[in-house]
Enzyme design. Structure first.
Site, PDB file in Angstrom:
ATOM      1  N   HIS A   7      -3.170   6.655   3.468  1.00  0.00           N
ATOM      2  CA  HIS A   7      -3.592   5.420   2.813  1.00  0.00           C
ATOM      3  C   HIS A   7      -4.959   5.041   3.372  1.00  0.00           C
ATOM      4  O   HIS A   7      -5.183   5.058   4.581  1.00  0.00           O
ATOM      5  CB  HIS A   7      -2.565   4.314   3.081  1.00  0.00           C
ATOM      6  CG  HIS A   7      -3.072   2.958   2.739  1.00  0.00           C
ATOM      7  ND1 HIS A   7      -3.656   2.680   1.525  1.00  0.00           N
ATOM      8  CD2 HIS A   7      -3.119   1.806   3.462  1.00  0.00           C
ATOM      9  CE1 HIS A   7      -4.031   1.416   1.509  1.00  0.00           C
ATOM     10  NE2 HIS A   7      -3.716   0.862   2.672  1.00  0.00           N
ATOM     11  N   ASN A  61     -10.295  -0.769   0.608  1.00  0.00           N
ATOM     12  CA  ASN A  61      -8.840  -0.638   0.561  1.00  0.00           C
ATOM     13  C   ASN A  61      -8.344  -1.128  -0.807  1.00  0.00           C
ATOM     14  O   ASN A  61      -8.451  -2.308  -1.115  1.00  0.00           O
ATOM     15  CB  ASN A  61      -8.246  -1.474   1.700  1.00  0.00           C
ATOM     16  CG  ASN A  61      -6.731  -1.413   1.747  1.00  0.00           C
ATOM     17  OD1 ASN A  61      -6.088  -0.870   0.850  1.00  0.00           O
ATOM     18  ND2 ASN A  61      -6.158  -1.982   2.787  1.00  0.00           N
ATOM     19  N   CYS A  93       0.821  -1.217   0.000  1.00  0.00           N
ATOM     20  CA  CYS A  93       0.000   0.000   0.000  1.00  0.00           C
ATOM     21  C   CYS A  93       0.854   1.264   0.000  1.00  0.00           C
ATOM     22  O   CYS A  93       0.345   2.349  -0.272  1.00  0.00           O
ATOM     23  CB  CYS A  93      -0.940  -0.003   1.198  1.00  0.00           C
ATOM     24  SG  CYS A  93      -1.893  -1.522   1.304  1.00  0.00           S
TER      25      CYS A  93
END
Ligand code: UT7
Length: 333
Positions: free
Chosen positions: A260, A290, A120
């Protein structure tokens, strides 16, 4: 307000774009697939829906779409790019890199095109590389793209992971700045000792794909969620704080925080540690879940579209990911 201009790496993001599959999967849809509830998912993650790619769509398809939109906005032809850097953990193939498939899809060639595997944190790793290529004079037009098709690497019977992720891509075209905008400071790193907390066990040389790995679903996301959570908050807040301090900025100087987008609890805990007011944090995780390396560039594109970023603004982006990696970037827009 003080800026360490002496240290600033002068770059400019002149175009952004995003690609999101049309198909939407809501928490209510998931209730019919696994033993979960909308209430559990919303209270633990803030996610309400996510986008899911169709069978034919691979990561490079979404990356190419986001790249084209970012290039169009920047007024740059894809063939004129000096480098294509794709951040992904869900490549089209083990090799070649997804960035090579993107060239094939767009019918272009020549410029170095490669993937960055940093989970990520991948988009911010790629931005760091692009910035340094530009500052060193090696490149003048670099596109940085985060793209993922997470839906093809999750176990749709595992409620502890399948509710968390989504698919999409986000891109940014980076060029030399005019001396007034750029990266004021950044911070990136990795602690590989934590690798087993979040990984895809099978499909590599450690555990090649076999009938057995397939039966055990070892080719899907394996995660110790509670441990990931704790490290995530520590790393995202830590990286951002170090970068903000290095830029000699006060928290009150920050115009927008784009963390994030893993889940709202992690994002809120990070924001609180940094002391940034809630209205300055940009959130899209409720709509998309996500999307690993793609969440920050997608959020950046939406923030620009909504007029949340103007010239001179200080934008802080921070991420953590499998590895464990972390990265933060403080930009003067
Ligand atoms: O980009 C990085 C990717 N990773 C992440 O962002 C994950 C980070 N971790 C987290 O966000 C959280 O750990 C989760 C959202 C995954 C879980 O939240 P939690 O607060 O750690 O969960 P909890 O302790 O409140 O609940 C755990 C329980 C377990 O049941 P038992 O063992 O206590 O009976 C799970 O089996 O919740 C159960 N559970 C679920 N229940 C309903 C796990 N997933 C689900 C689900 N629906 N989808």
């Amino acid at each position: 307000m003080q800026y360490t201009f002496r240290l600033m790496k002068s770059i400019k993001i002149v175009g952004t774009g995003r690609a999101l599959p049309e198909r939407m999967l809501t928490n209510f849809d998931l209730e019919k697939m696994v033993d979960t509830s909308n209430e559990w998912i919303v209270s633990r993650t803030g996610i309400r829906e996510r986008r899911i790619a169709d069978e034919k769509t691979a990561t490079s398809d979404l990356v190419a779409e986001a790249l084209l939109k970012a290039c169009k906005q920047a007024g740059v032809k894809p063939a004129e790019l000096d480098a294509i850097i794709v951040a992904t953990s869900t490549p089209d193939t083990v090799y070649p890199a997804t960035a090579c498939w993107v060239q094939k899809r767009l019918g272009i060639s020549g410029m170095p095109s490669f993937d960055v595997s940093a989970g990520c944190s991948g988009f911010l790793f790629a931005l760091e590389i692009a910035t340094n290529l530009i500052v060193a004079g090696t490149a003048k037009k670099v596109v940085v793209v985060g793209g993922e098709v997470m839906s093809k690497v999750v176990d749709w019977k595992d409620r502890s992971t399948c509710v968390l992720f989504g698919d999409g891509a986000g891109a940014a075209v980076v060029v030399p700045g005019d001396g007034h905008c750029g990266v004021l400071a950044s911070n990136w790193g990795c602690d590989g000792n934590l690798a087993p907390l979040l990984y895809q066990p099978a499909g590599g040389t450690r555990l090649p794909t076999s009938e057995e790995t397939f039966k055990e679903m070892a080719h899907t996301v394996h995660m110790q969620g509670d441990k990931v959570f704790k490290h995530a908050v520590r790393m995202m807040a830590g990286a951002a704080l170090r970068a903000i301090q290095e830029a000699k900025l006060d928290v009150s100087d920050i115009s927008l925080l784009i963390p994030h987008q893993a889940n709202t609890r992690i994002m809120e805990a990070t924001r609180t540690r940094l002391g940034i007011p809630r209205e300055k944090m940009f959130v899209v995780v409720d709509k998309y879940g996500n999307i690993s390396a793609a969440t920050i560039p997608i959020a950046l594109d939406e923030a620009r579209e909504q007029g949340r970023i103007k010239d001179g603004d200080i934008v802080v982006m921070t991420a953590f990911g499998t590895g464990f990696t972390w990265a933060a970037s403080v930009l003067r827009w």
